[in-house]
Every structure is written in structure tokens, then in C-alpha cells.
Design a protein around this motif. Structure first.
Motif, PDB file in Angstrom:
ATOM      1  N   PRO A 165       0.825  -1.210   0.000  1.00  0.00           N
ATOM      2  CA  PRO A 165       0.000   0.000   0.000  1.00  0.00           C
ATOM      3  C   PRO A 165       0.858   1.258   0.000  1.00  0.00           C
ATOM      4  N   PRO A 166       0.423   2.298  -0.715  1.00  0.00           N
ATOM      5  CA  PRO A 166       1.205   3.535  -0.747  1.00  0.00           C
ATOM      6  C   PRO A 166       1.198   4.266   0.583  1.00  0.00           C
ATOM      7  N   VAL A 167       0.158   3.997   1.402  1.00  0.00           N
ATOM      8  CA  VAL A 167       0.002   4.666   2.689  1.00  0.00           C
ATOM      9  C   VAL A 167      -0.330   3.621   3.744  1.00  0.00           C
ATOM     10  N   GLY A 181      -3.294   8.749  15.615  1.00  0.00           N
ATOM     11  CA  GLY A 181      -2.442   7.761  14.986  1.00  0.00           C
ATOM     12  C   GLY A 181      -1.399   8.428  14.116  1.00  0.00           C
ATOM     13  N   VAL A 182      -0.686   7.612  13.346  1.00  0.00           N
ATOM     14  CA  VAL A 182       0.379   8.095  12.473  1.00  0.00           C
ATOM     15  C   VAL A 182       0.162   7.530  11.078  1.00  0.00           C
ATOM     16  N   PHE A 183       0.210   8.404  10.079  1.00  0.00           N
ATOM     17  CA  PHE A 183       0.180   7.990   8.676  1.00  0.00           C
ATOM     18  C   PHE A 183       1.602   8.004   8.129  1.00  0.00           C
ATOM     19  N   LEU A 184       1.955   6.959   7.389  1.00  0.00           N
ATOM     20  CA  LEU A 184       3.246   6.874   6.726  1.00  0.00           C
ATOM     21  C   LEU A 184       3.017   6.807   5.224  1.00  0.00           C
ATOM     22  N   LEU A 185       3.626   7.736   4.483  1.00  0.00           N
ATOM     23  CA  LEU A 185       3.495   7.784   3.034  1.00  0.00           C
ATOM     24  C   LEU A 185       4.817   7.400   2.397  1.00  0.00           C
ATOM     25  N   LYS A 186       4.756   6.473   1.450  1.00  0.00           N
ATOM     26  CA  LYS A 186       5.954   6.116   0.697  1.00  0.00           C
ATOM     27  C   LYS A 186       6.338   7.271  -0.226  1.00  0.00           C
ATOM     28  N   SER A 187       7.548   7.258  -0.715  1.00  0.00           N
ATOM     29  CA  SER A 187       8.022   8.300  -1.611  1.00  0.00           C
ATOM     30  C   SER A 187       7.104   8.401  -2.829  1.00  0.00           C
ATOM     31  N   GLY A 188       6.632   9.594  -3.113  1.00  0.00           N
ATOM     32  CA  GLY A 188       5.754   9.820  -4.251  1.00  0.00           C
ATOM     33  C   GLY A 188       4.291   9.525  -4.000  1.00  0.00           C
ATOM     34  N   GLY A 196      -2.903   0.636   4.237  1.00  0.00           N
ATOM     35  CA  GLY A 196      -2.642  -0.559   5.024  1.00  0.00           C
ATOM     36  C   GLY A 196      -2.455  -0.197   6.488  1.00  0.00           C
ATOM     37  N   ALA A 197      -2.014  -1.160   7.266  1.00  0.00           N
ATOM     38  CA  ALA A 197      -1.819  -0.960   8.700  1.00  0.00           C
ATOM     39  C   ALA A 197      -0.441  -1.459   9.116  1.00  0.00           C
ATOM     40  N   GLU A 198       0.159  -0.755  10.072  1.00  0.00           N
ATOM     41  CA  GLU A 198       1.415  -1.165  10.688  1.00  0.00           C
ATOM     42  C   GLU A 198       1.288  -1.026  12.199  1.00  0.00           C
TER      43      GLU A 198
END
Length: 249
Positions: A77-79, A93-100, A238-240
Motif C-alpha cells: 500500500p502507498p500509505v 495515529g500516524v500515517f506513513l506515506l511512501k516516496s511519491g 494498510g496498517a502497521e
């Protein structure tokens, strides 16, 4: 527990407790914020300004992982989202975004929000909630309030039920992470579902819309025409697991 853990967890715990106080009785859409709410929101913003990635035990992924993710972007997932805590009043919570990666333009019906970058850089475009509501596929007039870039050194980005309620968030020059508080949480059963929008270019807007946009180009705030769309097919979340200090409320 390591000697520094108590210090690191205290800021996360204090943020959660202040959010609980701040959003116990928040102003609803169309209501003016009272003095008590604004004072508590100011305290929450100050705490969010202080928090850093280390307080949540976060760190940017190593460069070799960036390249691997870019080569295999479709496999993950991109996020992703890390859940910290949730009550009837707010979620954190915390959102993590991949590059781009991007979180497409979306709304927060009847909700307040506070966003603080933990690492990396994001570009955030904020729009007011369109009024009045319209069916899916219909044009909705809104206002582009701001477009800016935020890093961990910046203060938080704040939204209310009426102002800056819609935003698009883009990762700039690499992966990024931001801490996010929404009050109250999303709840489709209570009318707080997430909707996605597309900004219409001038050519697709009505003549009246084009005239409004042309006038708005001379100002910092610009009229915009939005259309509600289904969730974009290239976006999913997605979830982490959250690695930081536990929060108790």
C-alpha cells in the motif's frame, strides 16, 4: 524501561489527554468556537509543535528500502496507518506515506483535526467544506485556502468542520510520516464517512465558476469547483503496528 522512555512517553500521553479535554464539547459545523475551546486547542497545538519522531520511536526508512519500494510500488500500500488510541471524542495515529505517494483530496464531515509532520516533507492543499452538500457527481463550490509544504520543524496543520476541512496530502522528495488527530473519529453509522473529490479545471467548470476562479486568482484564497468521486483506484491504506509508548486514557 529505558531511562529516557518516561520522558518520551510523557509528550504522547500529554497530547492524548489534552485532546480529550479539547474535544469533549467542540463547536459543530456553523458554530463559533468559544473561548474555552480555543484556549484548549492552543494548548494542544503547542504540544503537537513539540512532539518529534523520536517521541513515537519512529525513524525514516533507510535509502535502500526507498529504492526497493519504488521498484515494487504495486506490491504494498502507498500509505499505512499506525493506530495509537481512540475514544468517542477523538482518534490519534500516524500515517506513513511512501516516496511519491499521496492521500487524495478528501473530507472530514463535522470533524476537527490536527496534523503534525514527524519526518520528511508533505505538501498539503486545504479547501473549505463545500456548501451546500450536493449529490455525487454534482459540482460543489469551495475555496482553496492554502497550499504549503510542511516538515518536522513546522507547526501543525489544523482543520475545522467548516474551514480547511478538505485536504490533499502529498509526500515530497521521499517518504514521510505525520501524526494525526481527528475529532470525533470517522464513523459512517453516525454520518462521518470519508468522501473523495476531484478539483475541476476551468474548462470543466461552469461559466460562472470560471469567472469566480479568474477573480480568485488575484487573491491568496481562490474559488474552486469540486466533484465527489469514488475512492481513487491507486490509493489504499494498510496498517502497521505502532512502536511508540502506550497511551492510557
Amino acid at each position: 524501561m529505558m531511562p529516557g522512555d518516561r520522558d518520551m512517553s510523557s509528550i504522547v500521553q500529554r497530547i492524548a489527554r489534552q485532546a480529550l479535554v479539547t474535544f469533549r464539547s467542540p463547536p459543530r459545523a456553523g458554530e463559533d468556537a468559544g473561548k474555552s475551546f480555543l484556549e484548549n486547542l492552543g494548548k494542544l497545538r503547542s504540544l503537537m509543535t513539540e512532539v518529534r519522531a523520536a517521541d513515537l520511536r519512529l525513524a525514516p526508512p533507510p535509502p535502500y528500502l526507498h529504492l526497493h519500494q519504488q521498484l515494487h510500488h504495486g506490491a504494498a500500500p502507498p500509505v499505512t496507518y499506525m493506530h495509537i488510541c481512540e475514544t468517542d471524542q477523538f482518534s490519534m495515529g500516524v500515517f506513513l506515506l511512501k516516496s511519491g505517494a499521496s492521500i487524495p483530496l478528501h473530507d472530514h464531515p463535522g470533524m476537527h483535526g490536527v496534523l503534525k509532520v514527524m519526518y520528511g516533507k508533505v505538501r498539503i492543499s486545504c479547501f473549505d467544506r463545500p456548501q451546500p452538500p450536493a449529490p455525487v457527481g454534482a459540482l460543489r463550490r469551495s475555496v482553496l485556502r492554502s497550499t504549503g509544504e510542511f516538515t518536522e520543524e513546522c507547526g501543525p496543520c489544523v482543520l475545522s468542520p467548516d474551514r480547511d476541512n478538505l485536504h490533499q496530502i502529498d509526500a515530497v522528495d521521499g517518504p514521510t510520516a505525520f501524526m494525526d488527530i481527528l475529532a470525533p473519529p470517522y464513523d459512517p453509522d453516525d454520518g462521518r464517512d470519508c468522501h473523495y473529490y476531484r478539483v475541476l479545471p476551468d474548462a470543466e467548470a461552469s461559466p460562472a465558476g470560471r469567472q469566480q476562479q479568474q477573480r480568485g486568482e488575484e487573491e491568496e484564497e481562490k474559488d474552486a469547483w469540486l466533484m465527489e468521486i469514488p475512492q481513487p483506484p491507486g490509493f489504499w491504506c494498510g496498517a502497521e503496528p505502532y512502536p511508540g509508548p502506550e497511551v492510557s486514557l
